[in-house]
Write an enzyme that holds these catalytic residues in place. Structure first.
Site, PDB file in Angstrom:
ATOM      1  N   LYS A  24       0.852  -1.196   0.000  1.00  0.00           N
ATOM      2  CA  LYS A  24       0.000   0.000   0.000  1.00  0.00           C
ATOM      3  C   LYS A  24       0.882   1.237   0.000  1.00  0.00           C
ATOM      4  O   LYS A  24       1.745   1.400   0.853  1.00  0.00           O
ATOM      5  CB  LYS A  24      -0.896  -0.018   1.239  1.00  0.00           C
ATOM      6  CG  LYS A  24      -1.749   1.229   1.377  1.00  0.00           C
ATOM      7  CD  LYS A  24      -2.740   1.101   2.512  1.00  0.00           C
ATOM      8  CE  LYS A  24      -3.501   2.390   2.727  1.00  0.00           C
ATOM      9  NZ  LYS A  24      -4.454   2.288   3.832  1.00  0.00           N
TER      10      LYS A  24
ATOM     11  N   LYS B  76      -2.306  -1.593  -3.763  1.00  0.00           N
ATOM     12  CA  LYS B  76      -3.183  -0.428  -3.663  1.00  0.00           C
ATOM     13  C   LYS B  76      -2.376   0.840  -3.761  1.00  0.00           C
ATOM     14  O   LYS B  76      -1.354   0.930  -3.076  1.00  0.00           O
ATOM     15  CB  LYS B  76      -3.915  -0.490  -2.318  1.00  0.00           C
ATOM     16  CG  LYS B  76      -4.789   0.703  -2.025  1.00  0.00           C
ATOM     17  CD  LYS B  76      -5.311   0.646  -0.624  1.00  0.00           C
ATOM     18  CE  LYS B  76      -6.047   1.942  -0.350  1.00  0.00           C
ATOM     19  NZ  LYS B  76      -6.246   2.190   1.024  1.00  0.00           N
TER      20      LYS B  76
HETATM   21  C1  PBG Z   1      -7.400   3.134   5.905  1.00  0.00           C
HETATM   22  C2  PBG Z   1      -7.664   3.094   4.453  1.00  0.00           C
HETATM   23  C3  PBG Z   1      -7.530   4.093   3.482  1.00  0.00           C
HETATM   24  C4  PBG Z   1      -8.043   3.571   2.298  1.00  0.00           C
HETATM   25  C5  PBG Z   1      -8.432   2.263   2.565  1.00  0.00           C
HETATM   26  N1  PBG Z   1      -8.170   1.979   3.889  1.00  0.00           N
HETATM   27  C6  PBG Z   1      -7.056   5.496   3.608  1.00  0.00           C
HETATM   28  C7  PBG Z   1      -5.640   5.811   3.874  1.00  0.00           C
HETATM   29  O1  PBG Z   1      -4.786   4.936   3.964  1.00  0.00           O
HETATM   30  O2  PBG Z   1      -5.373   6.997   4.048  1.00  0.00           O
HETATM   31  C8  PBG Z   1      -8.165   4.305   0.999  1.00  0.00           C
HETATM   32  C9  PBG Z   1      -9.245   3.812   0.098  1.00  0.00           C
HETATM   33  C10 PBG Z   1      -9.612   4.722  -1.026  1.00  0.00           C
HETATM   34  O3  PBG Z   1      -8.969   5.762  -1.276  1.00  0.00           O
HETATM   35  O4  PBG Z   1     -10.585   4.396  -1.709  1.00  0.00           O
HETATM   36  N2  PBG Z   1      -6.087   3.188   6.277  1.00  0.00           N
END
Ligand code: PBG
Length: 342
Positions: A212, A266
Protein backbone atom coordinates in the site's frame (compact mmCIF):
# COMPACT_ATOMS: atom_id res chain seq x y z
CA UNK A 1 4.89 -6.87 -36.88
CA UNK A 2 8.00 -8.84 -37.49
CA UNK A 3 7.90 -12.60 -37.55
CA UNK A 4 11.25 -12.49 -35.75
CA UNK A 5 9.67 -11.54 -32.42
CA UNK A 6 6.69 -13.82 -32.92
CA UNK A 7 7.94 -16.79 -34.96
CA UNK A 8 4.52 -18.42 -35.00
CA UNK A 9 2.52 -15.32 -35.79
CA UNK A 10 2.89 -15.65 -39.53
CA UNK A 11 3.07 -12.88 -42.05
CA UNK A 12 0.70 -10.97 -44.30
CA UNK A 13 -1.02 -11.92 -46.56
CA UNK A 14 -1.28 -15.48 -45.25
CA UNK A 15 -1.93 -14.09 -41.82
CA UNK A 16 -4.58 -11.39 -41.50
CA UNK A 17 -5.17 -10.57 -37.84
CA UNK A 18 -8.33 -8.72 -38.76
CA UNK A 19 -9.92 -12.13 -39.49
CA UNK A 20 -10.27 -12.37 -35.70
CA UNK A 21 -12.23 -9.12 -35.66
CA UNK A 22 -14.84 -9.21 -38.43
CA UNK A 23 -17.42 -11.56 -36.94
CA UNK A 24 -18.84 -10.63 -33.52
CA UNK A 25 -18.96 -14.31 -32.67
CA UNK A 26 -15.25 -14.68 -33.31
CA UNK A 27 -14.55 -11.57 -31.26
CA UNK A 28 -16.62 -13.05 -28.45
CA UNK A 29 -14.89 -16.42 -28.71
CA UNK A 30 -11.46 -14.86 -28.45
CA UNK A 31 -12.16 -12.64 -25.44
CA UNK A 32 -9.94 -13.30 -22.47
CA UNK A 33 -10.34 -10.45 -20.00
CA UNK A 34 -13.80 -11.11 -18.67
CA UNK A 35 -14.86 -9.23 -15.58
CA UNK A 36 -16.98 -11.06 -13.08
CA UNK A 37 -18.69 -9.08 -10.32
CA UNK A 38 -18.60 -12.14 -8.08
CA UNK A 39 -14.91 -11.34 -7.64
CA UNK A 40 -15.63 -7.69 -6.86
CA UNK A 41 -15.77 -6.24 -3.37
CA UNK A 42 -17.71 -3.02 -2.80
CA UNK A 43 -16.41 -0.71 -0.03
CA UNK A 44 -19.15 0.82 2.15
CA UNK A 45 -19.02 3.49 4.85
CA UNK A 46 -21.24 2.98 7.87
CA UNK A 47 -22.16 5.75 10.31
CA UNK A 48 -24.33 6.22 13.40
CA UNK A 49 -27.96 7.25 13.24
CA UNK A 50 -31.09 6.09 11.48
CA UNK A 51 -32.33 6.64 7.96
CA UNK A 52 -29.06 8.29 7.03
CA UNK A 53 -27.74 8.31 3.46
CA UNK A 54 -25.22 11.11 3.49
CA UNK A 55 -23.75 11.75 0.06
CA UNK A 56 -19.95 11.88 -0.08
CA UNK A 57 -19.45 15.00 -2.16
CA UNK A 58 -15.99 14.04 -3.38
CA UNK A 59 -17.29 10.63 -4.53
CA UNK A 60 -20.51 11.20 -6.49
CA UNK A 61 -22.82 8.20 -6.13
CA UNK A 62 -21.30 7.01 -2.82
CA UNK A 63 -22.86 7.61 0.60
CA UNK A 64 -22.25 7.18 4.28
CA UNK A 65 -25.01 4.85 5.46
CA UNK A 66 -26.54 4.25 8.86
CA UNK A 67 -26.92 0.57 9.73
CA UNK A 68 -30.61 0.35 8.73
CA UNK A 69 -29.84 1.80 5.29
CA UNK A 70 -26.72 -0.34 4.95
CA UNK A 71 -28.78 -3.47 5.46
CA UNK A 72 -31.15 -2.44 2.65
CA UNK A 73 -28.27 -1.74 0.27
CA UNK A 74 -26.50 -4.97 1.07
CA UNK A 75 -29.52 -7.04 0.07
CA UNK A 76 -29.50 -5.30 -3.30
CA UNK A 77 -25.74 -5.78 -3.64
CA UNK A 78 -26.08 -9.48 -2.90
CA UNK A 79 -28.92 -9.82 -5.41
CA UNK A 80 -26.68 -8.29 -8.08
CA UNK A 81 -24.23 -11.17 -7.67
CA UNK A 82 -21.39 -9.08 -6.25
CA UNK A 83 -18.86 -11.10 -4.27
CA UNK A 84 -18.95 -9.09 -1.10
CA UNK A 85 -18.59 -5.80 0.71
CA UNK A 86 -15.85 -4.20 2.74
CA UNK A 87 -17.00 -2.18 5.72
CA UNK A 88 -15.45 1.04 7.00
CA UNK A 89 -16.82 2.31 10.29
CA UNK A 90 -17.25 6.05 10.82
CA UNK A 91 -17.86 6.44 14.57
CA UNK A 92 -19.54 9.39 16.26
CA UNK A 93 -16.89 9.65 18.96
CA UNK A 94 -13.22 9.47 18.11
CA UNK A 95 -10.40 9.34 20.64
CA UNK A 96 -6.64 8.93 20.81
CA UNK A 97 -6.63 5.15 20.44
CA UNK A 98 -9.78 4.52 18.39
CA UNK A 99 -11.75 2.82 21.19
CA UNK A 100 -14.95 2.54 19.17
CA UNK A 101 -13.34 -0.03 16.89
CA UNK A 102 -12.28 -2.17 19.85
CA UNK A 103 -15.74 -2.34 21.40
CA UNK A 104 -18.33 -5.04 20.77
CA UNK A 105 -20.87 -2.20 20.72
CA UNK A 106 -18.88 -0.05 18.31
CA UNK A 107 -20.17 0.98 14.90
CA UNK A 108 -18.31 -1.59 12.86
CA UNK A 109 -19.17 -4.51 15.17
CA UNK A 110 -22.87 -3.62 15.09
CA UNK A 111 -22.75 -3.17 11.31
CA UNK A 112 -21.15 -6.58 10.80
CA UNK A 113 -23.78 -8.29 12.98
CA UNK A 114 -26.64 -6.50 11.22
CA UNK A 115 -25.36 -7.34 7.76
CA UNK A 116 -24.54 -10.96 8.57
CA UNK A 117 -28.10 -11.29 9.83
CA UNK A 118 -29.60 -10.56 6.40
CA UNK A 119 -27.19 -12.04 3.86
CA UNK A 120 -26.90 -15.62 2.62
CA UNK A 121 -23.97 -17.87 3.41
CA UNK A 122 -22.27 -17.28 0.04
CA UNK A 123 -21.97 -13.52 0.44
CA UNK A 124 -18.71 -12.23 1.87
CA UNK A 125 -18.59 -9.58 4.59
CA UNK A 126 -15.09 -8.14 4.87
CA UNK A 127 -13.97 -5.45 7.31
CA UNK A 128 -11.18 -2.98 6.74
CA UNK A 129 -8.85 -3.10 9.71
CA UNK A 130 -7.26 0.21 10.64
CA UNK A 131 -7.50 3.03 13.16
CA UNK A 132 -7.51 6.21 11.08
CA UNK A 133 -11.33 6.40 10.91
CA UNK A 134 -11.57 5.92 14.68
CA UNK A 135 -8.82 8.15 16.08
CA UNK A 136 -9.22 11.88 16.75
CA UNK A 137 -5.76 12.54 15.23
CA UNK A 138 -6.56 10.54 12.08
CA UNK A 139 -3.46 8.36 12.16
CA UNK A 140 -3.54 4.60 11.72
CA UNK A 141 -2.60 3.63 15.28
CA UNK A 142 -1.44 4.72 18.71
CA UNK A 143 0.83 7.76 18.72
CA UNK A 144 4.16 8.10 20.50
CA UNK A 145 6.34 11.18 20.88
CA UNK A 146 9.75 10.76 19.30
CA UNK A 147 11.23 14.25 19.51
CA UNK A 148 10.88 17.70 21.08
CA UNK A 149 8.79 19.32 18.32
CA UNK A 150 5.03 19.96 18.44
CA UNK A 151 4.48 17.51 15.63
CA UNK A 152 7.12 14.98 16.61
CA UNK A 153 4.55 12.28 17.04
CA UNK A 154 4.39 9.08 15.07
CA UNK A 155 2.48 5.82 15.11
CA UNK A 156 3.94 3.42 17.66
CA UNK A 157 4.20 0.20 15.68
CA UNK A 158 4.16 -2.40 18.43
CA UNK A 159 1.59 -0.71 20.67
CA UNK A 160 -0.66 -0.53 17.61
CA UNK A 161 -0.25 -4.27 16.99
CA UNK A 162 -1.81 -5.04 20.38
CA UNK A 163 -4.81 -2.85 19.51
CA UNK A 164 -5.14 -4.38 16.05
CA UNK A 165 -5.55 -7.75 17.74
CA UNK A 166 -8.35 -6.29 19.91
CA UNK A 167 -10.05 -4.69 16.90
CA UNK A 168 -9.95 -7.84 14.80
CA UNK A 169 -11.21 -10.03 17.65
CA UNK A 170 -14.20 -7.68 17.97
CA UNK A 171 -14.81 -8.17 14.24
CA UNK A 172 -14.37 -11.93 14.49
CA UNK A 173 -16.85 -12.18 17.37
CA UNK A 174 -19.32 -10.08 15.38
CA UNK A 175 -19.16 -12.70 12.62
CA UNK A 176 -17.01 -11.09 9.94
CA UNK A 177 -15.97 -13.44 7.09
CA UNK A 178 -12.55 -11.92 6.41
CA UNK A 179 -10.46 -9.03 7.71
CA UNK A 180 -8.33 -6.70 5.63
CA UNK A 181 -5.59 -4.91 7.60
CA UNK A 182 -4.70 -1.64 5.85
CA UNK A 183 -2.47 0.13 8.36
CA UNK A 184 0.93 -0.96 6.98
CA UNK A 185 2.29 -1.70 10.45
CA UNK A 186 5.23 -4.09 10.50
CA UNK A 187 4.10 -7.46 11.80
CA UNK A 188 0.37 -6.73 11.69
CA UNK A 189 -0.58 -9.84 9.75
CA UNK A 190 1.36 -12.06 12.13
CA UNK A 191 -0.13 -10.42 15.22
CA UNK A 192 -3.68 -10.70 13.91
CA UNK A 193 -3.13 -14.30 12.75
CA UNK A 194 -1.90 -15.26 16.21
CA UNK A 195 -4.79 -13.42 17.87
CA UNK A 196 -7.24 -15.37 15.73
CA UNK A 197 -5.52 -18.72 16.19
CA UNK A 198 -5.30 -18.31 19.97
CA UNK A 199 -9.00 -17.55 20.16
CA UNK A 200 -10.52 -20.26 18.02
CA UNK A 201 -10.73 -18.26 14.78
CA UNK A 202 -8.14 -20.27 12.88
CA UNK A 203 -10.54 -20.60 9.92
CA UNK A 204 -10.86 -16.83 9.40
CA UNK A 205 -8.84 -15.57 6.40
CA UNK A 206 -6.79 -12.38 6.24
CA UNK A 207 -6.47 -10.23 3.12
CA UNK A 208 -3.44 -8.01 3.63
CA UNK A 209 -3.20 -4.57 2.10
CA UNK A 210 0.34 -5.79 1.54
CA UNK A 211 1.74 -3.24 -0.89
CA UNK A 212 0.00 0.00 0.00
CA UNK A 213 1.45 3.27 -1.17
CA UNK A 214 1.28 6.71 0.48
CA UNK A 215 -0.86 7.88 -2.38
CA UNK A 216 -2.61 11.13 -3.30
CA UNK A 217 -5.28 8.90 -4.85
CA UNK A 218 -6.82 8.39 -1.38
CA UNK A 219 -7.87 12.06 -1.22
CA UNK A 220 -11.64 11.62 -1.66
CA UNK A 221 -11.71 8.66 0.76
CA UNK A 222 -10.63 10.90 3.60
CA UNK A 223 -13.89 12.81 3.28
CA UNK A 224 -15.81 9.54 3.05
CA UNK A 225 -14.25 8.07 6.17
CA UNK A 226 -13.51 11.41 7.89
CA UNK A 227 -10.01 10.11 8.37
CA UNK A 228 -7.63 12.85 7.22
CA UNK A 229 -4.62 13.03 9.56
CA UNK A 230 -4.83 16.17 11.72
CA UNK A 231 -1.09 16.71 11.28
CA UNK A 232 1.64 15.17 9.20
CA UNK A 233 1.06 12.39 6.71
CA UNK A 234 1.33 8.62 6.42
CA UNK A 235 4.78 8.40 4.89
CA UNK A 236 6.33 6.68 7.91
CA UNK A 237 4.11 3.67 7.38
CA UNK A 238 2.80 3.59 3.78
CA UNK A 239 5.27 3.01 0.94
CA UNK A 240 6.72 5.86 -1.10
CA UNK A 241 5.37 5.88 -4.66
CA UNK A 242 8.94 6.28 -5.91
CA UNK A 243 10.44 3.48 -3.79
CA UNK A 244 12.08 0.56 -5.54
CA UNK A 245 9.32 -1.78 -6.78
CA UNK A 246 11.18 -4.57 -5.00
CA UNK A 247 10.15 -3.03 -1.70
CA UNK A 248 6.55 -3.87 -2.54
CA UNK A 249 7.66 -7.47 -3.13
CA UNK A 250 9.34 -7.54 0.29
CA UNK A 251 6.14 -6.25 1.91
CA UNK A 252 4.14 -8.95 0.15
CA UNK A 253 6.63 -11.70 1.01
CA UNK A 254 6.48 -10.70 4.67
CA UNK A 255 2.69 -10.71 4.71
CA UNK A 256 2.64 -14.18 3.18
CA UNK A 257 5.20 -15.42 5.70
CA UNK A 258 3.06 -13.99 8.51
CA UNK A 259 -0.04 -15.78 7.28
CA UNK A 260 -1.81 -13.56 4.76
CA UNK A 261 -4.22 -15.65 2.70
CA UNK A 262 -4.82 -13.01 0.04
CA UNK A 263 -2.47 -10.17 -0.85
CA UNK A 264 -3.32 -6.73 -2.24
CA UNK A 265 -1.77 -3.91 -4.21
CA UNK A 266 -3.18 -0.43 -3.66
CA UNK A 267 -3.89 1.87 -5.53
CA UNK A 268 -4.51 -0.03 -8.75
CA UNK A 269 -4.27 1.98 -11.96
CA UNK A 270 -1.04 3.84 -11.25
CA UNK A 271 0.52 0.58 -9.99
CA UNK A 272 -0.30 -1.94 -12.69
CA UNK A 273 3.39 -2.78 -12.93
CA UNK A 274 3.42 -3.70 -9.24
CA UNK A 275 0.31 -5.85 -9.71
CA UNK A 276 1.96 -7.70 -12.58
CA UNK A 277 5.19 -8.13 -10.63
CA UNK A 278 3.28 -9.52 -7.64
CA UNK A 279 1.38 -11.92 -9.88
CA UNK A 280 4.61 -13.20 -11.42
CA UNK A 281 6.49 -13.44 -8.12
CA UNK A 282 3.69 -15.00 -6.08
CA UNK A 283 1.54 -16.92 -8.56
CA UNK A 284 0.13 -19.17 -5.86
CA UNK A 285 -1.37 -16.43 -3.72
CA UNK A 286 -4.71 -14.83 -4.68
CA UNK A 287 -4.06 -11.22 -5.61
CA UNK A 288 -6.44 -8.32 -5.03
CA UNK A 289 -6.18 -4.72 -6.20
CA UNK A 290 -7.96 -1.71 -4.73
CA UNK A 291 -9.35 0.66 -7.35
CA UNK A 292 -9.29 3.57 -4.90
CA UNK A 293 -11.36 6.68 -4.29
CA UNK A 294 -9.25 9.03 -6.41
CA UNK A 295 -9.43 6.68 -9.38
CA UNK A 296 -13.20 6.63 -8.96
CA UNK A 297 -13.64 10.38 -8.50
CA UNK A 298 -11.47 11.39 -11.43
CA UNK A 299 -13.45 9.26 -13.83
CA UNK A 300 -16.77 10.32 -12.25
CA UNK A 301 -15.88 13.98 -12.59
CA UNK A 302 -15.00 13.62 -16.25
CA UNK A 303 -18.13 11.55 -16.87
CA UNK A 304 -20.37 14.09 -15.12
CA UNK A 305 -18.90 16.74 -17.39
CA UNK A 306 -19.78 14.66 -20.41
CA UNK A 307 -16.15 14.35 -21.42
CA UNK A 308 -15.91 10.58 -21.40
CA UNK A 309 -18.10 7.51 -21.68
CA UNK A 310 -18.15 6.29 -18.06
CA UNK A 311 -19.21 2.73 -18.77
CA UNK A 312 -16.55 2.09 -21.38
CA UNK A 313 -13.82 3.81 -19.38
CA UNK A 314 -14.66 1.81 -16.27
CA UNK A 315 -14.84 -1.54 -18.03
CA UNK A 316 -11.55 -0.81 -19.78
CA UNK A 317 -9.87 0.31 -16.54
CA UNK A 318 -11.06 -2.62 -14.46
CA UNK A 319 -10.12 -4.93 -17.32
CA UNK A 320 -6.58 -3.57 -17.24
CA UNK A 321 -6.35 -4.25 -13.50
CA UNK A 322 -7.45 -7.83 -14.06
CA UNK A 323 -5.14 -8.27 -17.05
CA UNK A 324 -2.24 -6.99 -14.94
CA UNK A 325 -2.89 -9.93 -12.65
CA UNK A 326 -5.43 -9.05 -9.97
CA UNK A 327 -8.33 -11.48 -9.94
CA UNK A 328 -10.06 -9.78 -7.00
CA UNK A 329 -11.00 -6.14 -7.48
CA UNK A 330 -12.15 -3.81 -4.74
CA UNK A 331 -14.13 -1.09 -6.47
CA UNK A 332 -16.78 1.55 -5.85
CA UNK A 333 -18.19 0.66 -9.28
CA UNK A 334 -19.16 -2.90 -8.32
CA UNK A 335 -22.91 -2.23 -8.54
CA UNK A 336 -22.71 -0.30 -11.81
CA UNK A 337 -20.58 -2.97 -13.45
CA UNK A 338 -22.86 -5.74 -12.25
CA UNK A 339 -25.78 -3.87 -13.82
CA UNK A 340 -23.92 -3.13 -17.04
CA UNK A 341 -22.86 -6.73 -17.50
CA UNK A 342 -26.33 -8.15 -16.95
C1 PBG B 1 -7.40 3.13 5.91
C2 PBG B 1 -7.66 3.09 4.45
C3 PBG B 1 -7.53 4.09 3.48
C4 PBG B 1 -8.04 3.57 2.30
C5 PBG B 1 -8.43 2.26 2.57
N1 PBG B 1 -8.17 1.98 3.89
C6 PBG B 1 -7.06 5.50 3.61
C7 PBG B 1 -5.64 5.81 3.87
O1 PBG B 1 -4.79 4.94 3.96
O2 PBG B 1 -5.37 7.00 4.05
C8 PBG B 1 -8.16 4.30 1.00
C9 PBG B 1 -9.25 3.81 0.10
C10 PBG B 1 -9.61 4.72 -1.03
O3 PBG B 1 -8.97 5.76 -1.28
O4 PBG B 1 -10.59 4.40 -1.71
N2 PBG B 1 -6.09 3.19 6.28
Amino acid sequence: MSSLNFPNAGVFPVTRLRRLRYHPGVRRLTRETILSPDRFILPLFVCEGEGIRKPISAMPGQNQLSIDELVKDVKEIEALGIGGIMLFGVPEKKDAVGSDSMSDDGIVARAIRAVKDVVGSEFLVVADVCFCEYTDHGHCGVLKKHGPGEEDWDVDNDATLANLVKQTLVMARAGVDMVAPSGMMDGEIGAIRKGFDDNGFERLPIMGYSAKYASAFYGPFREAAESAPRFGDRRSYQMAPDAAPGQAMREIAQDIAEGADIIMVKPALAYLDIIRMAKDQFPGVPLAAYNVSGEYSMTKAAALNGWIDEKRIVLESLGSIQRAGATIIITYWAKDVANWLR
